[in-house]
Design an enzyme around this catalytic site. Structure first.
Site, PDB file in Angstrom:
ATOM      1  N   ALA A  53       0.793  -1.233   0.000  1.00 42.15           N
ATOM      2  CA  ALA A  53       0.000   0.000   0.000  1.00 42.15           C
ATOM      3  C   ALA A  53       0.832   1.293   0.000  1.00 42.15           C
ATOM      4  O   ALA A  53       0.665   2.141  -0.891  1.00 42.15           O
ATOM      5  CB  ALA A  53      -0.973  -0.031   1.175  1.00 42.15           C
ATOM      6  N   ARG A  99      -4.932   0.085  -9.184  1.00 41.55           N
ATOM      7  CA  ARG A  99      -5.347  -0.948  -8.223  1.00 41.55           C
ATOM      8  C   ARG A  99      -6.383  -0.311  -7.284  1.00 41.55           C
ATOM      9  O   ARG A  99      -6.234   0.858  -6.921  1.00 41.55           O
ATOM     10  CB  ARG A  99      -4.155  -1.507  -7.424  1.00 41.55           C
ATOM     11  CG  ARG A  99      -3.221  -2.368  -8.290  1.00 41.55           C
ATOM     12  CD  ARG A  99      -2.206  -3.120  -7.453  1.00 41.55           C
ATOM     13  NE  ARG A  99      -2.785  -4.257  -6.761  1.00 41.55           N
ATOM     14  CZ  ARG A  99      -2.124  -4.984  -5.854  1.00 41.55           C
ATOM     15  NH1 ARG A  99      -0.878  -4.678  -5.542  1.00 41.55           N
ATOM     16  NH2 ARG A  99      -2.698  -6.018  -5.272  1.00 41.55           N
ATOM     17  N   ASP A 119      -3.958  -2.473   3.879  1.00 38.98           N
ATOM     18  CA  ASP A 119      -4.149  -1.695   2.649  1.00 38.98           C
ATOM     19  C   ASP A 119      -5.187  -0.600   2.822  1.00 38.98           C
ATOM     20  O   ASP A 119      -5.184   0.393   2.091  1.00 38.98           O
ATOM     21  CB  ASP A 119      -4.557  -2.618   1.502  1.00 38.98           C
ATOM     22  CG  ASP A 119      -3.380  -3.500   1.143  1.00 38.98           C
ATOM     23  OD1 ASP A 119      -3.190  -4.535   1.813  1.00 38.98           O
ATOM     24  OD2 ASP A 119      -2.625  -3.122   0.232  1.00 38.98           O
TER      25      ASP A 119
HETATM   26  O1  MRU Z   1      -1.072  -7.316  -3.350  1.00 38.68           O
HETATM   27  P1  MRU Z   1      -0.003  -6.602  -2.569  1.00 38.68           P
HETATM   28  O2  MRU Z   1       1.310  -7.321  -2.583  1.00 38.68           O
HETATM   29  O3  MRU Z   1       0.110  -5.149  -2.971  1.00 38.68           O
HETATM   30  O4  MRU Z   1      -0.530  -6.632  -1.088  1.00 38.68           O
HETATM   31  C1  MRU Z   1       0.220  -6.046  -0.062  1.00 38.68           C
HETATM   32  C2  MRU Z   1      -0.352  -6.241   1.274  1.00 38.68           C
HETATM   33  O5  MRU Z   1      -1.410  -6.794   1.443  1.00 38.68           O
HETATM   34  C3  MRU Z   1       0.389  -5.640   2.428  1.00 38.68           C
HETATM   35  O6  MRU Z   1       0.224  -6.397   3.571  1.00 38.68           O
HETATM   36  C4  MRU Z   1      -0.166  -4.234   2.684  1.00 38.68           C
HETATM   37  O7  MRU Z   1      -0.107  -3.471   1.524  1.00 38.68           O
HETATM   38  C5  MRU Z   1       0.543  -3.533   3.762  1.00 38.68           C
HETATM   39  S1  MRU Z   1       2.150  -3.057   3.204  1.00 38.68           S
HETATM   40  C6  MRU Z   1       2.953  -2.107   4.271  1.00 38.68           C
END
Ligand code: MRU
Length: 348
Positions: free
Chosen positions: A52, A93, A237
Site C-alpha cells: 500500500a 489498483r 491496505d
Molecule cells: O497485493 P499486494 O502485494 O500489494 O498486497 C500487499 C499487502 O497486502 C500488504 O500487507 C499491505 O499493503 C501492507 S504493506 C505495508
C-alpha cells in the site's frame, strides 16, 4: 535507527523514477525505469511495485513525471493533460487507499500558481516518500515497545521495506524488535497465490540478517495451536472508520486463529492507510485478480485450466479481532470509530 534496513523499492533520481521489479525477486535484482504516468500505472497494476504505501509513493512520482512531460510539451497549458494521467494512476489498483491519498495530495498542487511547476511537484513526492520512511521507523519503535519479552512472531504477505518507502510497517516492528533483542524467530507465511511472503519477505529479511522461517499458509494455525507464536504482526491496505482492516487475503483467518489461541494480533499502518470516508470494511473495494495467478506458476500449469477459480486478493478483518493498531501517531488498542476519529483529528 538500526542497521537492519538495506532494501529500497523506489528510487527517484535526476534520470527519473526507478522501481525495483518485485516480480523477479528473489532471483534477479533489476530496476525498471518509468518515464511517464502510464509507465507507473502499468508497473503498479502488474506488481512491479506493490504494497500500500509503496503504491502511493510510486503514484506520487508518476504525477511528477506527468507534470514534467506535460510542461515540456506545452508550458502554457500543462495542466490540461494531468487530470487524465491522475485518473490512469487511480485506476491501477483499487484496494490500497494510500494510492488515492497520495494522488489527492499531489493534485492539490495543481491550483498553485507560479513558473515551472515541476520543482514543487517533485518536492511533494519526495516529502511523501521521506515521511513514509520516518513513519515506519516511528511505528517500529512503538510496536516493538508493545513486545514485553523475546518471542516468536508471524507475519503475512510482505509489509516490509519492499511494500513502503523503506523499513516497512509490520516488518518495521519486526526489525525494531530484532534490534532490541525481542525477536527469537519470525515465521513468514508464503502467501498464496502471489507468494509475497516467500519471494519478498523471506528475501528482504535475509538481506538484513534477520532470521526468518518460511511456512505454508496452512501451517499458521498449527503453529499457534502448538504455542509457538506470541504475536501476529501484519500491515494493511485500508482501514475503515470503525477499525475494520483490509489486508492480504488470509489475514482474516489469521486473526480468527489468533483470537482462538490467545495470540496477540497487531496491525501496523500509517495514518495514510486509514480511510475515514468508508464507515466499515464492507465498503472497501476488494481487488480480484486474474485466475491465472492461481492456475499457473511462472508459465507452468498447476491446476486444471479453464478458469474454474476465484482470486480475491484481500480480505477484511473485523475491528473486534484487532488487538492493537500501531500508527505513526500512536498506538490504538482495540480500535473503534471513536478512537480512530480522535487519532485522525490530529492527523492533518
Ligand atoms: O497485493 P499486494 O502485494 O500489494 O498486497 C500487499 C499487502 O497486502 C500488504 O500487507 C499491505 O499493503 C501492507 S504493506 C505495508
Amino acid at each position: 535507527m538500526n542497521n537492519f534496513d538495506s532494501v529500497r523499492p523506489i528510487r527517484w533520481s535526476r534520470e527519473g523514477l526507478f522501481l525495483l521489479d518485485q516480480r523477479l525477486l528473489p532471483g534477479r535484482y533489476i530496476e525498471l525505469q518509468c518515464t511517464s504516468a502510464v509507465d507507473v500505472a502499468t508497473a503498479i497494476r502488474d506488481m512491479v511495485v506493490r504494497g500500500a504505501p509503496a503504491i502511493g509513493i510510486a503514484a506520487a512520482y508518476g504525477v511528477v513525471l506527468a507534470v514534467q512531460n506535460s510542461y515540456q510539451e506545452n508550458p502554457d497549458n500543462w495542466r490540461d493533460a494531468i487530470a487524465k494521467d491522475i485518473n490512469i494512476l487511480a485506476a491501477s489498483r483499487p484496494t490500497a487507499v494510500n494510492l488515492f491519498w497520495a494522488l489527492k495530495r499531489m493534485a492539490a498542487l495543481m491550483v498553485v500558481d507560479g513558473e515551472d511547476p515541476v520543482p514543487r511537484f517533485e518536492a511533494e513526492a519526495i516529502t511523501i516518500h521521506d515521511e513514509d520512511v520516518t513513519a515506519n521507523h516511528r511505528m517500529g519503535e512503538l510496536g516493538a515497545a508493545l513486545i514485553s519479552e523475546p518471542c516468536n512472531m508471524l507475519t503475512h504477505c510482505n509489509a516490509g521495506a519492499l511494500a513502503t518507502g523503506g523499513y516497512g510497517t509490520a516488518l518495521g516492528v519486526i526489525r525494531s524488535a530484532f534490534a532490541a533483542g525481542k525477536l527469537q524467530q519470525i515465521y513468514a507465511d508464503e502467501t498464496r497465490p502471489w507468494l509475497q511472503g516467500a519471494r519478498l519477505t523471506a528475501w528482504e529479511l535475509e538481506q538484513d540478517g534477520i532470521p526468518a522461517r518460511l511456512i505454508a499458509d496452512g501451517a499458521a494455525a498449527y503453529l499457534m495451536q502448538r504455542g509457538m507464536i506470541r504475536w501476529v504482526v501484519v500491515g494493511s491496505d485500508r482501514i475503515a472508520a470503525n477499525g475494520d482492516v483490509a489486508n492480504k487475503i488470509g489475514t482474516y483467518g489469521l486473526a480468527v486463529n489468533a483470537r482462538h489461541h490467545g495470540v496477540g494480533f497487531m496491525v501496523v499502518a500509517p495514518t495514510s492507510t486509514i480511510d475515514m470516508s468508508v464507515a466499515t470494511g464492507a465498503e472497501i473495494p476488494i481487488e480480484e485478480r486474474t485466475t491465472d495467478e492461481l492456475l499457473n506458476f511462472q508459465g507452468v500449469a498447476i491446476a486444471p485450466q479453464g478458469g474454474v477459480a476465484w482470486n480475491p486478493v484481500f480480505d477484511v478483518t473485523p475491528a473486534p479481532l484487532v488487538g492493537v493498531l500501531v500508527t505513526e501517531r500512536g498506538v490504538v488498542h482495540a480500535p473503534n470509530h471513536e478512537k480512530l476519529s480522535h487519532l485522525m483529528a490530529g492527523a492533518g
